[in-house]
Write an enzyme that holds these catalytic residues in place. Structure first.
Site, mmCIF file in Angstrom:
data_model
loop_
_atom_site.group_PDB
_atom_site.id
_atom_site.type_symbol
_atom_site.label_atom_id
_atom_site.label_comp_id
_atom_site.label_asym_id
_atom_site.label_seq_id
_atom_site.Cartn_x
_atom_site.Cartn_y
_atom_site.Cartn_z
ATOM 1 N N CYS A 1 0.805 -1.099 0.010
ATOM 2 C CA CYS A 1 0.062 -0.061 -0.135
ATOM 3 C C CYS A 1 0.907 1.506 0.024
ATOM 4 O O CYS A 1 2.053 1.344 0.444
ATOM 5 C CB CYS A 1 -0.990 0.124 1.226
ATOM 6 S SG CYS A 1 -2.078 -1.504 1.295
ATOM 7 N N GLY B 1 -0.185 0.455 -5.040
ATOM 8 C CA GLY B 1 -1.663 -0.406 -4.863
ATOM 9 C C GLY B 1 -2.535 0.187 -5.726
ATOM 10 O O GLY B 1 -2.803 1.316 -6.076
ATOM 11 N N ASN C 1 0.192 0.946 6.004
ATOM 12 C CA ASN C 1 0.948 0.110 5.125
ATOM 13 C C ASN C 1 1.695 -0.805 5.846
ATOM 14 O O ASN C 1 2.683 -0.379 6.805
ATOM 15 C CB ASN C 1 2.000 1.166 4.273
ATOM 16 C CG ASN C 1 2.942 0.265 3.590
ATOM 17 O OD1 ASN C 1 2.466 -0.807 2.869
ATOM 18 N ND2 ASN C 1 4.139 0.985 3.144
ATOM 19 N N GLY C 2 1.335 -2.067 5.730
ATOM 20 C CA GLY C 2 2.414 -2.975 6.136
ATOM 21 C C GLY C 2 1.538 -4.395 6.605
ATOM 22 O O GLY C 2 0.388 -4.585 5.951
ATOM 23 N N TYR D 1 12.693 -3.665 -5.889
ATOM 24 C CA TYR D 1 11.531 -3.694 -6.826
ATOM 25 C C TYR D 1 10.676 -2.690 -6.548
ATOM 26 O O TYR D 1 9.977 -1.803 -7.331
ATOM 27 C CB TYR D 1 11.062 -4.809 -6.943
ATOM 28 C CG TYR D 1 9.810 -5.168 -7.518
ATOM 29 C CD1 TYR D 1 9.921 -4.972 -9.120
ATOM 30 C CD2 TYR D 1 8.677 -5.429 -7.132
ATOM 31 C CE1 TYR D 1 8.685 -5.062 -9.733
ATOM 32 C CE2 TYR D 1 7.643 -5.581 -7.993
ATOM 33 C CZ TYR D 1 7.703 -5.291 -9.221
ATOM 34 O OH TYR D 1 6.473 -5.448 -10.057
ATOM 35 N N SER E 1 11.039 -3.426 -14.574
ATOM 36 C CA SER E 1 11.709 -3.921 -13.122
ATOM 37 C C SER E 1 13.299 -3.955 -13.485
ATOM 38 O O SER E 1 14.050 -3.619 -12.607
ATOM 39 C CB SER E 1 11.226 -5.031 -12.680
ATOM 40 O OG SER E 1 11.222 -6.098 -13.766
ATOM 41 N N ASP F 1 17.024 -8.531 -14.722
ATOM 42 C CA ASP F 1 15.762 -8.570 -14.100
ATOM 43 C C ASP F 1 15.996 -8.279 -12.545
ATOM 44 O O ASP F 1 17.304 -8.669 -12.084
ATOM 45 C CB ASP F 1 14.837 -9.541 -14.300
ATOM 46 C CG ASP F 1 13.417 -9.107 -14.087
ATOM 47 O OD1 ASP F 1 13.204 -8.037 -13.815
ATOM 48 O OD2 ASP F 1 12.386 -9.902 -14.475
ATOM 49 N N ASP F 2 15.066 -7.691 -11.976
ATOM 50 C CA ASP F 2 15.276 -7.506 -10.343
ATOM 51 C C ASP F 2 15.440 -8.752 -9.622
ATOM 52 O O ASP F 2 15.950 -8.982 -8.492
ATOM 53 C CB ASP F 2 14.139 -6.604 -9.790
ATOM 54 C CG ASP F 2 12.686 -7.152 -10.020
ATOM 55 O OD1 ASP F 2 12.539 -7.459 -11.137
ATOM 56 O OD2 ASP F 2 12.134 -7.501 -8.830
ATOM 57 N N CYS G 1 7.211 -14.158 2.531
ATOM 58 C CA CYS G 1 7.367 -12.889 3.348
ATOM 59 C C CYS G 1 6.086 -12.645 4.404
ATOM 60 O O CYS G 1 4.707 -12.962 3.581
ATOM 61 C CB CYS G 1 7.390 -11.458 2.381
ATOM 62 S SG CYS G 1 6.965 -9.998 3.258
ATOM 63 N N CYS H 1 15.711 -6.022 6.616
ATOM 64 C CA CYS H 1 15.077 -7.562 6.640
ATOM 65 C C CYS H 1 15.409 -8.116 5.535
ATOM 66 O O CYS H 1 15.353 -7.364 4.408
ATOM 67 C CB CYS H 1 13.461 -7.004 6.560
ATOM 68 S SG CYS H 1 12.840 -8.725 6.425
HETATM 69 S S1 SF4 Z 1 12.965 -8.247 2.475
HETATM 70 FE FE1 SF4 Z 1 11.688 -8.670 4.415
HETATM 71 S S2 SF4 Z 1 9.809 -7.137 4.413
HETATM 72 FE FE2 SF4 Z 1 10.789 -7.197 2.443
HETATM 73 S S3 SF4 Z 1 9.981 -8.810 0.899
HETATM 74 FE FE3 SF4 Z 1 11.549 -10.005 2.187
HETATM 75 S S4 SF4 Z 1 10.818 -10.737 3.816
HETATM 76 FE FE4 SF4 Z 1 9.388 -9.080 3.158
#
Ligand code: SF4
Length: 471
Positions: free
Chosen positions: A5, A34, A108-109, A249, A290, A352-353, A389, A440
């Site tokens: 989002c 989105g 967003n999340g 991306y 991308s 590509d990404d 994810c 992450c």
């Molecule tokens: S880096 Fe972390 S938050 Fe981002 S898509 Fe991968 S698992 Fe999800």
């Protein structure tokens, strides 16, 4: 993969009725985040008013809507559902009337503990109107707000939520924004002519001719009122956990993310990709759009000429909205075509990404071979995706991910390419210029920054220590 989002909050000096138009343009700049629905909530000095609609931003609002919503304060949202069905009931901002007023909230999340929070609220006889985790956040906040002031309530809410969230709320004429203490989702602040804006990406500030100031810090609270800004650092952790995929991306190449211009990061990743996986070839080209910036970087690093080999049909739908594998393959053919004169008889590098299921990559390689390419080499601007994810990006299950439980050589064979090279995780984060510990990397490593049942987690990042700092 699906984006999640985009959110925006704007506060202008009193009397200016421009906020809805500015929200509209900034949501338009975040449209890539989105496309299912869009919404705007404003406070016009007397009350909160909201307009939401399904589809793209121009489909969701008419000119008359924006005139009717005239006000100097408001928030907006574009949605691609990660939890909750795609329907107008789940479109945001979510608006709830509570004892002392009206709350509008856009998120967003993705929370990883929304079910348990919901269950506990339901046992207290709180009634939910939707199945989204955003309503869980709103209900937790309203409950805390009955006992404390806004800042105290948010502090307690942040302690209770687990997952990723950048949030913007409208309470009377205040825009209240906060980012989770790990800073997983992007969020930034900009200065406008007569006020301030907070938004998921800086491109939403640029479109209003505003000035990008900085990112909202992880664990930071921002309050905008009457065109003025106050900030308070609620929590600070030793490390952040910015989503690495935003840099690869999701975010626009012209956005500044966690202090880094995404375009620049992707060029450097492309150069690194050549350093790690060199090959002799005649041309390099991207999977549009991308792979474009990575391919430019690969060309820059290798001196292999950049020449477009694939043309995108800009009017085709995105493949992820079509159900089933066959439809997906048809969608690839609808979306991309080879420029035969550019690839025939050549040794080509396609950049590509990322590779998710591998279906698209295999199709592209087959198309380029059918167009007469002598050799086809594939280079990828991210490491292999090996895990799902849980934090707001709709990555398929391990079973569907081509690189999960396979060697790179296996993937190379499955997508029919001569050679395949992924950038390393170290190469990627060094190119972006942010410490690996501040990202992450869950979908690349299977190790997540929050506790998820059945998954590995970096426990050291979980402890919230309070840190207050008036700025
Ligand atoms: S880096 Fe972390 S938050 Fe981002 S898509 Fe991968 S698992 Fe999800």
């Amino acid at each position: 993969m699906r984006e999640e989002c985009g959110i925006v909050g704007i506060s202008l000096e009193g009397g200016c009725g421009d906020a809805p138009v500015q929200l509209y343009y900034s949501l338009f700049a975040l449209q890539h985040r989105g496309q299912e629905s869009a919404g705007i909530s404003v406070h016009d000095g007397k009350g909160t008013r909201t307009k939401k609609g399904m589809g793209l931003v121009p489909q969701a609002f008419s000119k008359d809507d924006l005139i009717e919503l005239a006000s100097s304060t408001g928030i907006g949202h574009v949605r691609y559902s990660t939890t909750g069905a795609s329907s107008i009931e789940n479109a945001q901002p979510l608006v709830i009337n509570y004892r002392d007023g009206t709350l509008a909230l856009a998120h967003n999340g993705n929370l990883v503990n929304s079910q348990e929070l919901r269950y506990s609220l339901e046992t207290e006889k709180r009634i939910f109107l939707s199945d989204s985790d955003t309503e869980v956040i709103a209900q937790v906040f309203i409950k805390e707000l009955s006992k404390k002031d806004i800042i105290g309530a948010i502090k307690d809410v942040v302690r209770m939520l687990s997952g990723s969230y950048s949030i913007v709320m409208l309470i009377e004429d205040k825009v209240i924004a906060f980012r989770d203490p790990l800073g997983i989702k992007p969020f930034c602040i900009g200065k406008l002519d007569s006020g301030y804006i907070v938004a998921s990406e800086s491109s939403a500030i640029d479109v209003l001719n505003g000035v990008y100031l900085r990112d909202v810090k992880p664990g930071e609270l921002i309050i905008l009122q009457n065109g003025q800004m106050e900030t308070e650092q609620l929590y600070r952790l030793k490390h952040s956990a910015h989503c690495l995929f935003e840099h690869i991306y999701f975010s626009r190449a012209d956005s500044i993310l966690d202090g880094k211009l995404t375009y620049q990061s992707r060029i450097k990743v492309g150069e690194k990709l050549y350093e790690e996986h060199p090959i002799e070839a005649d041309i390099v080209f991207p999977v549009p759009d991308s792979g474009t910036t990575f391919a430019l970087g690969y060309s820059k690093g290798s001196n292999i000429p950049y020449l477009e080999g694939l043309m995108k049909n800009r009017y085709s739908v995105r493949t992820f909205i079509l159900p089933g594998q066959d439809m997906r393959e048809t969608a690839v053919r609808l979306k991309l075509n080879t420029i035969k004169a550019n690839v025939a008889g050549k040794r080509v590098v396609i950049v590509d990404d990322s590779i998710v299921r591998g279906t698209t990559s295999k199709h592209i390689v087959d198309m380029v071979r059918a167009a007469g390419a002598k050799e086809v080499h594939v280079r990828i601007g991210s490491p292999p995706i090996i895990a799902p994810c849980y934090l707001g990006i709709n990555i398929p299950t391990r079973y569907e991910l081509i690189a999960a439980n396979r060697t790179i050589h296996n993937v190379e064979t499955l997508i029919h390419t001569d050679t395949l090279g992924y950038v390393s995780l170290e190469g990627l984060v060094n190119s972006i210029g942010i410490l690996k510990e501040d990202f992450c990397t869950g979908c690349f490593t299977g190790i997540y920054p929050v506790e998820i049942p059945g998954e590995r987690c970096i426990v050291s990042q979980l402890k919230i220590t309070e840190f207050q700092e008036k700025q």
